[in-house]
Design an enzyme around this catalytic site. Structure first.
Site, short mmCIF file in Angstrom:
data_model
loop_
_atom_site.label_atom_id
_atom_site.label_comp_id
_atom_site.label_asym_id
_atom_site.label_seq_id
_atom_site.Cartn_x
_atom_site.Cartn_y
_atom_site.Cartn_z
N GLU A 254 -12.70 -1.62 11.72
CA GLU A 254 -12.51 -1.79 10.34
C GLU A 254 -13.39 -2.36 9.70
O GLU A 254 -14.48 -1.77 8.51
CB GLU A 254 -11.37 -1.74 9.91
CG GLU A 254 -10.98 -1.37 8.43
CD GLU A 254 -9.51 -1.52 8.12
OE1 GLU A 254 -8.96 -1.81 8.39
OE2 GLU A 254 -9.80 -1.50 6.88
N GLU B 291 1.27 -1.30 -0.07
CA GLU B 291 -0.38 -0.37 0.00
C GLU B 291 0.59 1.11 0.29
O GLU B 291 0.20 2.63 0.46
CB GLU B 291 -1.27 -0.11 1.58
CG GLU B 291 -1.58 -1.32 1.27
CD GLU B 291 -2.99 -0.56 2.23
OE1 GLU B 291 -3.97 -0.96 1.96
OE2 GLU B 291 -3.18 -0.90 3.21
N ASP C 138 -8.45 -9.56 4.03
CA ASP C 138 -7.67 -8.34 5.14
C ASP C 138 -8.62 -7.60 6.46
O ASP C 138 -10.02 -7.34 5.90
CB ASP C 138 -7.70 -7.16 4.33
CG ASP C 138 -6.87 -6.06 4.86
OD1 ASP C 138 -6.77 -5.70 5.90
OD2 ASP C 138 -7.37 -4.57 4.46
O1 GCW Z 1 -6.91 -3.19 5.90
C1 GCW Z 1 -6.74 -2.51 5.38
C2 GCW Z 1 -6.90 -1.08 6.19
C3 GCW Z 1 -5.58 -0.82 6.19
C4 GCW Z 1 -3.85 -0.75 6.97
C5 GCW Z 1 -3.35 -2.31 6.00
C6 GCW Z 1 -3.07 -2.96 6.94
C7 GCW Z 1 -2.91 0.46 8.43
O2 GCW Z 1 -7.71 -0.21 5.33
O3 GCW Z 1 -5.40 0.84 6.83
O4 GCW Z 1 -3.54 0.30 7.36
O5 GCW Z 1 -4.64 -2.80 6.41
O6 GCW Z 1 -3.02 -3.98 8.12
O7 GCW Z 1 -1.56 -1.95 6.17
#
Ligand code: GCW
Length: 718
Positions: free
Chosen positions: A412, A310, A384
């Site tokens: 989340e 990311e 995730d």
């Molecule tokens: O699920 C995603 C989240 C991000 C997060 C990422 C991760 C901290 O949307 O906000 O970043 O995972 O776990 O690195």
């Protein structure tokens, strides 16, 4: 010290109805309410009117003060400090080495019996005298043992014939804060960060200590205080002084502080031309940085790293591997006993055929290539933190590398902090899943606790749901998830019900009927959320960006961040084909699981659409079509959420009024949002299935266009 306790007493006498006062949730599960049961109270008096806690160190001091304060609050008695057992009963606590007397009380405790963090709690009779001994080889064990004893009393559990022996299953039991230096919290729904970076190190908020107490009470022994989307600034002298001040508060509670390391820090804050891990100047920079950190924080835990994911920088920017990056950092902290937790949550710059396969593909070839003080930190599932995922196929697949579990406590993808979703069932489902890595019985928990592949370095991390809100977690029941995480990191085999009952009894009520009702609600809540959000293996169909509310129509942007990439609905059917005929993600699991997942007839129905793309009229085990089943699951989720509301209203006047009212309003929001999820998802999927809603499914409140047009600004957490 006496003064403090008599002050406590007079407060209790002045406010005999302290229990009826509204509870704002700040004290968490450490409320230590006065014991109401007279018989039980007498029992406490008989056993704990004297205490003898041996040893002198900050951790022992903490253990002593916590025990006295907790006991005094629950019993109102003035506890006498004694140098040897006296009167009717004495609590004796300490390390074996601090007192030969303690050792003599537990003659069967051989060296290594408890380790540094484990403990023995035992009732011993000496003539007419009741002795309760809490002993460990380490001072943290004494602290945990005394918190355990407080838990026994605050849950009203039996006190006679105690014979308890505990040892944590994992060595590192950590919270991960996704807290930014500007005070915001990524995916945080309970206010701002509790770390006041601006006022540190000069001002030490009392909250830091209360945070440490709460964590120590459930055996959490480390905290990563900064976001994995890291800011290199935290490694500068200005910020390290602040970190050191926090570490000073945590230390007496047996908690170590860790930091996230931004891989490009040598360039960003050190003015080096590169951050290439194989460049000697870069390695030297990190070595010097580690030396600087350890000079300020001698017990600094180490680094957590998100690299090449990311948009975060990492070794791959220089054509190096994750192992090259992790090992370079590991060498820097190794002389001081530090560790590196390298995350396996990686997103490639190129969109993969199947996002779920990526971590496995990148990390399995690196097995055995990491230094001894590196753990690879793996999210519980391959995508995730979804409401339901299969366990991550990396568990069991890297026998030569310690794998650390990463759970998400903050919600989340589970309605943020507005939904009551008790997460112990999710954690437990993953931990008890059989990987079959070394044949049947190779549960994920055995990978995590190191027993399957013989690792001593083990750990479990939970992404914190803690913020500046008075009650810490936004939703009162969010506290139960923090609590459950700690308890399961200590012992992955505890049952979610057992943990729920402990928490309810310490936080809300001892009334068996009410506690039973509340725990039923908690225990069904995760499945309810799965049903009204992502039943039958659906995943990642939340709204874009903030992930709050439904967004199955999201189709813009990077494909593997869209919902359509994951549900793949079309007029023929729905689901992600991960079979051997599709992306072949099934092959990442050991036999017989790969085969079980590969065949829709043997694949568990709660993961069906995770692994299969099936026609709308596919026949489910119930005999219904897939479409009808999906509709009814969504409806079931809504009905359950409605049921919580109705049940909760029966508790008015029976539990604390502030707790009652807070949860009442939250449950109303949850029920409305459950309906919103059902309506939006079913209307959207109906454009493909072109089938009517089966009997028993309520008509949507609005049309699809309405749901698609909803926009929300300033949703917290991003
Ligand atoms: O699920 C995603 C989240 C991000 C997060 C990422 C991760 C901290 O949307 O906000 O970043 O995972 O776990 O690195």
């Amino acid at each position: 010290m006496k003064k403090t306790y008599s002050f406590f007493l007079s407060v209790l006498l002045l406010f005999p109805a302290a229990q009826a006062l509204a509870d704002d949730g700040y004290r968490l599960w450490l409320r230590f309410q006065p014991v109401n049961d007279r018989g039980y109270l007498r029992e406490c008096e008989r056993r704990f009117e004297n205490v003898m806690i041996t040893g002198e160190s900050p951790v022992i001091r903490t253990a002593h003060d916590e025990f006295i304060a907790g006991m005094t609050s629950m019993t109102g008695m003035s506890i006498r400090e004694v140098a040897s057992p006296e009167g009717r009963g004495t609590l004796i606590a300490g390390t074996f080495s601090s007192s030969p007397f303690i050792a003599s009380l537990l003659p069967d405790a051989v060296p290594g019996a408890t380790g540094e963090e484990g403990y023995i709690i035992r009732s011993v009779r000496q003539g007419r005298r009741n002795i309760t001994v809490v002993a460990s080889e380490g001072e943290r064990g004494v602290l945990y043992g005394l918190f355990h004893l407080l838990r026994i009393i605050s849950t009203g559990s039996p006190l006679d014939n105690l014979d308890i022996k505990e040892q944590p299953a994992t060595r590192l039991r950590l919270l991960n804060h996704w807290d930014n230096l500007d005070g915001s919290v990524e995916r945080g729904y309970a206010g701002n960060s509790i770390w006041n970076w601006h006022l540190l190190p000069g001002y030490i908020s009392p909250r830091y200590r209360d945070y440490a107490r709460a964590n120590a009470s459930i055996g959490i022994n480390g905290t990563v205080i900064t976001n994995v989307n890291a800011n290199a600034l935290v490694l500068t002298p200005q910020y390290l002084a602040k970190v050191a001040a926090l570490a000073d508060v945590m230390r007496p509670y047996g908690i170590r502080v860790y930091l996230t390391a931004r891989f490009s820090a040598p360039q960003e804050t050190g003015s080096l031309p590169t951050s290439d891990p194989l460049d000697p100047a870069v390695a030297a920079w990190w070595k010097a940085k580690a030396a600087e950190i350890y000079s300020l924080i001698p017990d600094f835990g180490g680094f957590l790293v998100k690299a090449n994911s990311e948009g975060q920088p990492g070794p791959q920017n220089y054509g190096r591997s994750h192992a090259d990056g992790a090992n370079m950092l590991a060498d820097a902290v190794a002389p001081y006993g530090g560790v590196v937790m390298w995350r396996a949550f990686v997103y490639d710059n190129n969109v993969p055929v199947d996002r779920a396969k990526q971590a496995y593909n990148e990390f399995v070839p690196l097995d055995g290539k990491f230094r001894e003080n590196v753990l690879v930190q793996v999210k519980n599932g391959p995508v995730d933190f979804q409401p339901r995922e299969p366990f991550h196929p990396l568990f069991g697949a890297m026998p030569s590398t310690p794998l650390m579990m990463e759970f998400q406590i903050t919600q989340e993808y589970l309605g943020c902090a507005t939904h009551l979703v008790y997460l112990a069932p999710l954690y437990s489902e993953v931990l008890t899943s059989d990987t079959y890595a070394a044949g049947p019985g190779s549960e994920v928990s055995k990978v995590i606790d190191g027993t399957l592949h013989g690792h001593a370095l083990t750990g479990m991390a939970g992404v914190a749901n803690i913020g500046s809100e008075r009650n810490w977690t936004g939703h009162l029941f969010g506290q139960a998830n923090w609590y459950a995480f700690g308890r399961l990191a200590w012992n992955p085999r505890l049952s979610p019900r057992e943990i729920a009952m402990e928490w309810i009894r310490m936080t809300m009520t001892h009334d068996p009927a009410i506690a039973g009702g509340i725990s039923d609600m908690m225990l069904t809540s995760r499945e309810a959320a799965v049903n009204y959000m992502t039943p039958l293996g659906l995943h990642h169909i939340m709204a874009e960006g903030h992930h709050w509310g439904p967004g199955p129509w999201v189709d813009r942007g990077r494909p593997d961040w869209t919902a359509v990439y994951y549900h793949r609905a079309d007029t023929a059917g729905i689901g992600f084909d991960r079979t051997t005929a599709g992306s072949n993600a099934v092959s990442q699991y050991f036999p017989p699981l790969n085969g079980i997942f590969n065949d829709p007839r043997t694949c568990p129905e709660n993961l069906l659409l995770w692994f299969h793309h099936l026609p709308w009229y596919y026949t489910m085990k119930s005999g219904r079509t897939l479409w009808d089943e999906m509709c009814l699951k969504y409806q079931e989720g809504v009905n359950t959420a409605e049921g919580y509301r109705t049940y909760w209203e029966t508790l008015q006047g029976k539990i604390d009024s502030e707790q009652y009212e807070h949860v009442r309003q939250m449950l109303a929001i949850q029920a409305a949002e459950a309906r919103w999820w059902k309506d939006a998802c079913l209307l959207y999927f109906q454009t493909f299935s072109r089938m009517p809603f089966p009997e028993g499914v309520e008509q949507p409140l609005h049309d699809l266009e309405y749901y698609r047009s909803l926009k929300f600004y300033f949703v917290p957490g991003i």
